[in-house]
Structure formats: structure tokens, C-alpha cells
Write a protein that holds these residues in place. Structure first.
Motif, PDB file in Angstrom:
ATOM      1  N   VAL A 258       0.846  -1.182   0.000  1.00  0.00           N
ATOM      2  CA  VAL A 258       0.000   0.000   0.000  1.00  0.00           C
ATOM      3  C   VAL A 258       0.884   1.235   0.000  1.00  0.00           C
ATOM      4  CG1 VAL A 258      -1.734   1.285   1.281  1.00  0.00           C
ATOM      5  CG2 VAL A 258      -1.811  -1.214   1.247  1.00  0.00           C
ATOM      6  N   GLN A 259       0.555   2.167  -0.859  1.00  0.00           N
ATOM      7  CA  GLN A 259       1.234   3.457  -0.863  1.00  0.00           C
ATOM      8  C   GLN A 259       0.222   4.545  -0.578  1.00  0.00           C
ATOM      9  OE1 GLN A 259       3.314   3.533  -4.709  1.00  0.00           O
ATOM     10  NE2 GLN A 259       5.208   3.024  -3.630  1.00  0.00           N
ATOM     11  N   LEU A 260       0.613   5.459   0.296  1.00  0.00           N
ATOM     12  CA  LEU A 260      -0.253   6.565   0.692  1.00  0.00           C
ATOM     13  C   LEU A 260       0.420   7.879   0.348  1.00  0.00           C
ATOM     14  CD1 LEU A 260      -1.176   5.274   4.282  1.00  0.00           C
ATOM     15  CD2 LEU A 260      -2.480   4.951   2.166  1.00  0.00           C
TER      16      LEU A 260
ATOM     17  N   SER B  59      -4.022  -2.944   7.512  1.00  0.00           N
ATOM     18  CA  SER B  59      -4.821  -3.909   6.763  1.00  0.00           C
ATOM     19  C   SER B  59      -5.238  -5.102   7.596  1.00  0.00           C
ATOM     20  CB  SER B  59      -4.033  -4.398   5.536  1.00  0.00           C
ATOM     21  OG  SER B  59      -2.842  -5.042   5.950  1.00  0.00           O
ATOM     22  N   LEU B  60      -4.678  -5.265   8.802  1.00  0.00           N
ATOM     23  CA  LEU B  60      -5.028  -6.432   9.613  1.00  0.00           C
ATOM     24  C   LEU B  60      -6.448  -6.289  10.125  1.00  0.00           C
ATOM     25  CD1 LEU B  60      -1.722  -6.931  11.616  1.00  0.00           C
ATOM     26  CD2 LEU B  60      -2.526  -8.180   9.604  1.00  0.00           C
TER      27      LEU B  60
ATOM     28  N   LYS C  31      -5.472   2.778  17.789  1.00  0.00           N
ATOM     29  CA  LYS C  31      -5.165   4.067  18.398  1.00  0.00           C
ATOM     30  C   LYS C  31      -3.679   4.411  18.397  1.00  0.00           C
ATOM     31  CE  LYS C  31      -9.449   4.791  19.931  1.00  0.00           C
ATOM     32  NZ  LYS C  31     -10.062   3.510  19.658  1.00  0.00           N
ATOM     33  N   THR C  32      -2.820   3.433  18.238  1.00  0.00           N
ATOM     34  CA  THR C  32      -1.385   3.713  18.347  1.00  0.00           C
ATOM     35  C   THR C  32      -0.690   3.570  16.998  1.00  0.00           C
ATOM     36  OG1 THR C  32      -0.837   1.421  18.882  1.00  0.00           O
ATOM     37  CG2 THR C  32      -1.371   2.879  20.712  1.00  0.00           C
ATOM     38  N   GLY C  33       0.364   4.347  16.831  1.00  0.00           N
ATOM     39  CA  GLY C  33       1.080   4.324  15.572  1.00  0.00           C
ATOM     40  C   GLY C  33       1.644   2.963  15.213  1.00  0.00           C
ATOM     41  N   GLY C  34       2.035   2.200  16.225  1.00  0.00           N
ATOM     42  CA  GLY C  34       2.611   0.883  15.974  1.00  0.00           C
ATOM     43  C   GLY C  34       1.643  -0.109  15.355  1.00  0.00           C
ATOM     44  N   GLU C  35       0.356   0.207  15.415  1.00  0.00           N
ATOM     45  CA  GLU C  35      -0.653  -0.689  14.840  1.00  0.00           C
ATOM     46  C   GLU C  35      -0.852  -0.443  13.342  1.00  0.00           C
ATOM     47  OE1 GLU C  35      -4.082  -1.586  17.698  1.00  0.00           O
ATOM     48  OE2 GLU C  35      -3.465   0.428  18.304  1.00  0.00           O
ATOM     49  N   TYR C  36      -0.230   0.583  12.820  1.00  0.00           N
ATOM     50  CA  TYR C  36      -0.381   0.921  11.411  1.00  0.00           C
ATOM     51  C   TYR C  36       0.881   0.538  10.648  1.00  0.00           C
ATOM     52  CZ  TYR C  36      -4.498   3.609  12.732  1.00  0.00           C
ATOM     53  OH  TYR C  36      -5.733   3.985  13.208  1.00  0.00           O
ATOM     54  N   ALA C  37       0.682  -0.162   9.537  1.00  0.00           N
ATOM     55  CA  ALA C  37       1.826  -0.644   8.761  1.00  0.00           C
ATOM     56  C   ALA C  37       2.223   0.300   7.632  1.00  0.00           C
ATOM     57  CB  ALA C  37       1.505  -2.014   8.167  1.00  0.00           C
TER      58      ALA C  37
END
Length: 126
Positions: free
Chosen positions: A2-4, A100-101, A108-114
Motif C-alpha cells: 500500500v502506498q499513501l 490492513s489487519l 489508536k497507536t502508531g505501531g498498529e499501522y503498517a
């Protein structure tokens, strides 16, 4: 993969408005939880708004409730952050992030986003 890509940042006077855009490639936002984070100099990164992948749940930080709105245009595969009544303390680099999980609600936390965009600067002058 994924590219944003974010866009829409800039300089605005206090009380003004900006709309940030986050365009995705590689996957559709209907399969992604999406968050807008910001980081000001010397401060931790914080989640300001989030949208669950089914579009049914939103999250707003207390500091932006009533002023910011997160939304999604599925046809354009773009997520927006409408920012109204901007304050000097909203000055920061704003990042779009996606996850995507599976899971309910808004991470809520940045670590949950890939996946992360490159960031766009928002500067609010007093």
C-alpha cells in the motif's frame, strides 16, 4: 503493498480551514483502517482522527473534536481530514496511516499501522 500520498497542507491563519487528502494505491480504503496522525516539534506523534475500514466507527482526539472530520470517498479511494477553526497548536506535520489487519474499531497507536504517507506540513499562524 500500500502506498499513501498526502496533500493539502499549508499555511493558514487561526480560525481558518484546510482539507488534507490521502490517496491510496495498492488496496482500497474499504479494506483498511485509516488514521490521521500529527507530530509537532518536540512532541510525540498523536492520533487525531481515525476511521474503521467498514466506515462505521470514527475516533477523534479530544483536542480536535467538533473541529476536524475524517471522511472517505470510495470512488476516489481517498480519505480526507477536514480541519476547521484551526488553532496555532494544530501546527504539525500530519501523516496518513493505514492498517490492513482485521480488527474492530479504530487502532489508536502508531505501531498498529503498517503503512504511512510522507507527511504534509500544516502551519497555523496566530
Amino acid at each position: 503493498q500500500v502506498q499513501l500520498v498526502e496533500s493539502g497542507g499549508g499555511l493558514v491563519q487561526a480560525g481558518g480551514s484546510l482539507r488534507l487528502s490521502c490517496a491510496a494505491s495498492g488496496r482500497t480504503f474499504s479494506t483498511l483502517h485509516t488514521g490521521w496522525f500529527r507530530q509537532a516539534p518536540g512532541k510525540d506523534r498523536e492520533l487525531v482522527a481515525g476511521l474503521s475500514r467498514n466506515g462505521g466507527t470514527t475516533y477523534y482526539a479530544d483536542s480536535v473534536k467538533g473541529r476536524f472530520t475524517i471522511s472517505r470517498d470510495s470512488a476516489k479511494n481517498t480519505v480526507y481530514l477536514q480541519m476547521n477553526s484551526l488553532k496555532p497548536e494544530d501546527t504539525a506535520v500530519y501523516y496518513c496511516a493505514a492498517r490492513s489487519l482485521p480488527g474492530a474499531g479504530v487502532p489508536k497507536t502508531g505501531g498498529e499501522y503498517a503503512y504511512w504517507g510522507q507527511g504534509t506540513q500544516v502551519t497555523v499562524s496566530s
